[in-house]
Scaffold this motif. Structure first.
Motif, short mmCIF file in Angstrom:
data_model
loop_
_atom_site.label_atom_id
_atom_site.label_comp_id
_atom_site.label_asym_id
_atom_site.label_seq_id
_atom_site.Cartn_x
_atom_site.Cartn_y
_atom_site.Cartn_z
N ASN A 76 0.82 -1.21 0.00
CA ASN A 76 0.00 0.00 0.00
C ASN A 76 0.85 1.26 0.00
OD1 ASN A 76 -1.97 -1.86 0.12
ND2 ASN A 76 -2.90 -1.18 2.01
N LEU A 123 1.87 1.80 -3.54
CA LEU A 123 0.75 2.38 -4.31
C LEU A 123 0.60 3.86 -4.01
CD1 LEU A 123 -2.15 -0.21 -4.07
CD2 LEU A 123 -0.86 0.46 -6.08
N GLU A 160 3.28 5.86 -5.58
CA GLU A 160 3.11 5.97 -7.03
C GLU A 160 2.02 6.98 -7.40
OE1 GLU A 160 2.40 2.04 -8.37
OE2 GLU A 160 4.52 1.51 -8.39
N SER A 161 1.14 7.28 -6.45
CA SER A 161 0.05 8.21 -6.72
C SER A 161 0.44 9.66 -6.45
CB SER A 161 -1.16 7.85 -5.85
OG SER A 161 -1.61 6.57 -6.15
N ARG A 162 1.67 9.87 -5.97
CA ARG A 162 2.08 11.23 -5.64
C ARG A 162 2.31 12.05 -6.90
NH1 ARG A 162 6.80 9.57 -2.29
NH2 ARG A 162 7.80 10.57 -4.04
N VAL A 163 2.24 13.38 -6.72
CA VAL A 163 2.52 14.28 -7.85
C VAL A 163 4.00 14.22 -8.19
CG1 VAL A 163 2.57 16.67 -8.59
CG2 VAL A 163 0.61 15.81 -7.33
N ARG A 172 -0.26 5.99 -16.79
CA ARG A 172 -0.49 6.32 -15.40
C ARG A 172 -0.64 7.82 -15.26
NH1 ARG A 172 1.69 7.70 -10.64
NH2 ARG A 172 3.70 8.27 -11.48
N GLU A 173 -1.64 8.21 -14.53
CA GLU A 173 -1.85 9.63 -14.29
C GLU A 173 -1.19 9.98 -12.98
OE1 GLU A 173 -5.56 12.75 -13.98
OE2 GLU A 173 -5.88 10.61 -13.97
N SER A 174 -0.38 11.02 -13.02
CA SER A 174 0.33 11.40 -11.81
C SER A 174 -0.53 12.32 -10.98
CB SER A 174 1.62 12.10 -12.21
OG SER A 174 2.25 12.60 -11.10
N GLY A 175 -0.38 12.20 -9.67
CA GLY A 175 -1.02 13.16 -8.79
C GLY A 175 -2.40 12.78 -8.32
N THR A 176 -2.95 11.69 -8.82
CA THR A 176 -4.25 11.28 -8.31
C THR A 176 -4.17 9.82 -7.92
OG1 THR A 176 -4.88 10.84 -10.57
CG2 THR A 176 -5.67 12.89 -9.60
N ILE A 177 -4.98 9.48 -6.97
CA ILE A 177 -4.99 8.11 -6.49
C ILE A 177 -5.78 7.28 -7.48
CG2 ILE A 177 -5.78 6.64 -4.64
CD1 ILE A 177 -5.27 8.98 -2.75
N LEU A 178 -5.10 6.30 -8.07
CA LEU A 178 -5.73 5.56 -9.16
C LEU A 178 -5.92 4.10 -8.85
CD1 LEU A 178 -3.52 7.06 -11.93
CD2 LEU A 178 -5.90 7.56 -11.55
N ALA A 179 -5.01 3.54 -8.08
CA ALA A 179 -4.93 2.09 -8.02
C ALA A 179 -5.59 1.55 -6.77
CB ALA A 179 -3.47 1.67 -8.08
N LEU A 218 -5.22 -1.91 -3.52
CA LEU A 218 -4.93 -1.61 -2.13
C LEU A 218 -5.24 -2.83 -1.28
CD1 LEU A 218 -4.12 1.04 -0.58
CD2 LEU A 218 -6.50 1.16 0.10
N ASN A 219 -4.26 -3.27 -0.52
CA ASN A 219 -4.53 -4.40 0.38
C ASN A 219 -5.47 -3.97 1.49
OD1 ASN A 219 -2.86 -5.83 -1.21
ND2 ASN A 219 -1.30 -6.22 0.33
#
Lengths: 242, 594
Positions: free
Chosen positions: A88, A91, A94-97, B421-428, B432-433
């Protein structure tokens, strides 16, 4: 004595109840409520890796990336090498700007992928201990009975080599896990300044969720350093120490 | 010569071009409001059709409550050449006369042009009383027309006046109020923009949206008089509060003349409109949908995918359109958060708006979707909640689903499927476990980590132990060597130590101990095990070392006495005598051997 025992039992029952309520809220996808309840547990003085991990998940689901990363890192201190936390946290990062910026130790450890990514700290520690003991016993037998055979020499060399390698890894992991000069940026966007004043020039801009090292402090300000060497001053309110 | 060339251009080019293209037919019916003594013009405009050939009506001209004023249409032709492209347009105008008062529908006409059939729209036409002909004003002097004497004032006001209007007087809050400012003037009265001005009221209780449409003209009948109407201002008003609200009058200063004569006298006149009283009602509280964002009017949501099947790793374009009639300013941006579990969503910038008559009638968003895994997907379109003013209740747009099939994508090295992959937004989030359930466990609040220094201590401990054992073994080995090296020196002392305890013994232990002590002396002396020493060996060694034979004889006598005494044990005195004899023999040997 009886009073204190009763108080302990009462405290334990209330924390367990709050824990179950928080988990229930999470399962019902009321993530904000779940986060509030996990925070209440922490505020009551209860703290462990499970609470921080679940709180990180609740924040992640509530789109609060910075807080999610902060609590994953805190959970990692309690449960080093836990697969769920590792997954997690990856993940979330990886979601960071900002692109992933590692600290030097992590970069090195990531290069020795076998040892760092596949084994948690406890495994590394106890394996190292096992190999060192096996190698040490073999060396004792060799010293006492020099003509005990070649195989015992091999056991000693292999045991000592693996034991020492794992010991080095354990030291690096322990250093990472026990440091308290790291922080996570919680503000959506932060301008890192050249000095501890709003009048100073902006060195660069970072975003929520990035981890940084605290180098120095001044009233209301922290001097931070990113893994790539960039450093500057930010207001205290924009970050939280892991 | 130039004339012939011009004729050729007029006759040949349009003719050849006209047959080269399909005709484009348009219809116009005007006016929509006529007096009983007026005519309605039904015009068919044919662009690119055959020249000079009036359209056919295969089903006949269905006139309904109208009659044809003349059998044949009046025609006109226009030819345009733009960038070398020649376009010929023929217009055919039929004049229709109403037969009675009322509102009638002119039926749709089937019109055949160049073998193709076109359909005109059905049109509502309002027929009113006969219209008085006011064109005689043209003959009057302009000075007479606008003289400010009381006799002509009513007539002047009838000839040019201004009006503010809305389509109704009661609105719901949030409902767009179409507001117009019009000038009514009798035919022949002209207004010059030069020297005319308009002062719109302060819309203090309204939020005002400009209507992007140029001023336009219409004709209406008022009090059996036909007026030309100039719509000088159009706005959409949104009330800021409920209750009775007032829009103050609009003031005009107009430069007007009667007739288009060069000598027409332009005069300045002032006019002001009526004030408007509007009642603004609040929206009802009951029945408000959860997704209501303040939309008032009538709205629908449409959407389409540019592809129905794609490979994993490819993107699909999703167009979402909210269309309708209402306050589009309250339409919030569409985010498609519900799709981010299965897709990576890329927004296509700001939405585009379509306008009609200066008002927004639709807003369109475009998204690029990249599926995260293969499979069949049902993509629900977003739904909007709105208040329908005509029905007086809330609605939610209908649920609509788009289907998308995602087939396996191209595999890259390492088994990874190419996905952006789009940066800056929570995508995945789907990766998530889950949270940890079960017992809370230890909540002491301190991480328990084994210190790695214990590993160093373990390694160091074994090293020290190895060293200690090694040193111990080495010292033991060296002590033995030392003892062996100085064994002969200690032979006499060892002998004395061995015979010392024999004084208190008797019988076999005494004799055996004495024999062992004697042989042990020679073993120590010659660094050999005592068990391997025999009398023969002693004799040979003593002879070899040049020792007188009497010494061996003494030793032999002692050994024989000991062996004999074993079988016939003597008294204590005899044992002491034997012991002394043996000690004396060894002592004399020690003297010669050392």
């Amino acid at each position: 004595m009886i009073m204190s025992l009763a108080l302990c039992l009462l405290y334990s029952a209330s924390t367990d109840g709050l824990w179950q309520e928080a988990n229930q809220a999470y399962q019902e996808e009321r993530f904000d409520i779940a986060a509030e309840k996990y925070e209440s547990l922490l505020a009551e003085g209860a703290e462990n890796g499970k609470i921080h991990y679940n709180l990180g998940n609740a924040y992640f689901k509530s789109q609060k990336l910075g807080k999610a990363i902060l609590h994953y890192y805190r959970a990692e201190k309690f449960l080093p090498g836990d697969d769920d936390i590792h997954n997690n946290l990856t993940l979330a990062n990886e979601s960071r700007v900002d692109p992933i910026i590692e600290n030097e130790d992590e970069a090195f450890l990531r290069s020795v992928d076998l040892l760092w990514n596949r084994m948690n700290y406890s495994t590394v520690f106890y394996l190292s201990l096992l190999f060192l003991v096996v190698g040490g016993l073999a060396s004792l037998v060799i010293v006492i009975r020099p003509k005990s055979g070649k195989w015992l020499g091999y056991v000693m060399v292999i045991g000592a080599t693996l034991g020492l390698l794992l010991m080095g890894t354990a030291f690096l992991q322990y250093r990472q896990l026990s440091r308290n000069d790291f922080a996570v940026i919680l503000a959506a966007q932060v301008e890192v300044l050249a000095g501890p004043s709003t009048r100073e020039t902006v060195n660069f801009t970072i975003h929520e969720g990035i981890r940084c090292q605290i180098l120095d402090e001044s009233p209301g300000w922290f001097r931070i350093r990113l893994a790539n060497g960039y450093n500057g001053w930010v207001p205290r309110a924009v970050l939280e120490v892991i | 010569m130039r004339r012939i060339g011009f004729l050729a251009l007029v006759l040949l080019l349009p003719g050849s071009a006209a047959f080269a293209q399909d005709p484009n037919v348009t219809f116009s019916i005007a006016p929509r409001e006529v007096g009983l003594n007026e005519l309605v013009q039904f015009t068919i405009q044919v662009e690119g059709g055959p020249r000079g050939r009036a359209p056919n009506f295969p089903n006949g001209f269905e006139l309904g409550d109208f009659e044809l004023a003349q059998r044949r249409p009046s025609t006109s032709m226009q030819t345009t050449i733009v960038n070398g492209k020649v376009t010929s347009t023929n217009s055919y105008t039929y004049l229709l006369r109403p037969t009675k008062k009322g509102t009638f529908e002119l039926p749709s006409q089937a019109v055949q042009v160049a073998g193709k059939t076109f359909q005109s729209p059905k049109t509502q036409i309002s027929v009113k009383d006969e219209v008085r002909n006011l064109r005689s004003t043209r003959s009057r002097s302009p000075i007479d027309s606008f003289q400010n004497d009381r006799r002509n004032q009513r007539q002047q006001q009838a000839e040019i006046f201004a009006e503010m209007s809305t389509s109704k007087s009661e609105y719901f809050i949030g409902e767009p109020i179409a507001f117009q400012v019009k000038i009514f003037r009798t035919p022949g009265v002209n207004i010059s923009s030069n020297g005319s001005s308009m002062s719109l009221p302060d819309f203090r209780d309204f939020w005002v949206e400009e209507v992007d449409r140029e001023t336009w003209q219409d004709t209406v009948i008022r009090d059996s008089k036909r007026y030309e109407v100039d719509i000088l201002a159009e706005r959409l008003l949104y009330a800021n509060k409920t209750g009775k609200l007032t829009v103050d009058p609009t003031e005009f200063e107009l430069a007007v003349s009667v007739g288009r004569s060069f000598f027409a006298d332009w005069q300045r006149v002032r006019r002001s409109t009526n004030a408007l009283e509007l009642t603004i009602k609040p929206l009802p509280a009951e029945g408000k949908p959860a997704n209501f964002t303040g939309l008032v009017g009538s709205f629908s949501v449409k959407g389409e995918l540019d592809k129905s099947s794609i490979s994993l790793g490819d993107s699909v374009s999703l167009k979402v359109e909210i269309a309708g009639d209402g306050n589009f300013a309250a339409v919030s941006d569409i985010t498609l958060d519900n799709l981010k579990r299965d897709f990576e969503v890329y927004e296509g910038g700001t939405p585009t708006s379509e306008t009609r008559g200066g008002r927004v009638i639709s807003k369109t968003w475009v998204f690029a979707l990249v599926p995260k895994r293969e499979g069949d997907y049902q993509i629900p379109l977003p739904r909007v909640g709105f208040f329908n003013t005509e029905e007086g209740r809330y609605h939610t747009s209908a649920e609509k689903i788009l289907n998308l099939e995602v087939t396996p994508g191209e595999r890259l090295a390492g088994g990874q499927v190419s996905v952006g992959r789009e940066s800056g937004t929570i995508l995945a989030e789907q990766n998530l476990n889950y949270i940890k359930l079960g017992d809370l466990g230890d909540i002491s609040g301190k991480p328990k980590l084994q210190r790695p220094m214990l590993l160093v201590q373990t390694a160091a401990g074994f090293l020290v132990l190895d060293l200690l054992v090694f040193v111990g073994l080495l010292m033991r080995s060296r002590g033995q060597d030392h003892k062996n090296r100085f064994r002969s020196k200690y032979a006499w002392k060892n002998f004395q130590k061995a015979v010392g305890p024999l004084k208190s013994k008797e019988g076999e232990p005494f004799y055996a101990g004495l024999a062992d002590a004697l042989l042990g002396y020679f073993g120590d002396k010659w660094d050999r095990p005592a068990q391997g020493i025999s009398l023969e060996m002693i004799r040979n060694r003593l002879e070899k070392d040049g020792i007188e034979p009497t010494h061996f004889d003494d030793v032999n006598a002692c050994m024989e006495s000991i062996e004999l005494a074993r079988f016939t044990p003597g008294s204590a005195g005899a044992r002491e005598q034997l012991l002394n004899k043996t000690v004396a023999t060894v002592k004399s040997l020690e003297g010669v051997l050392s």
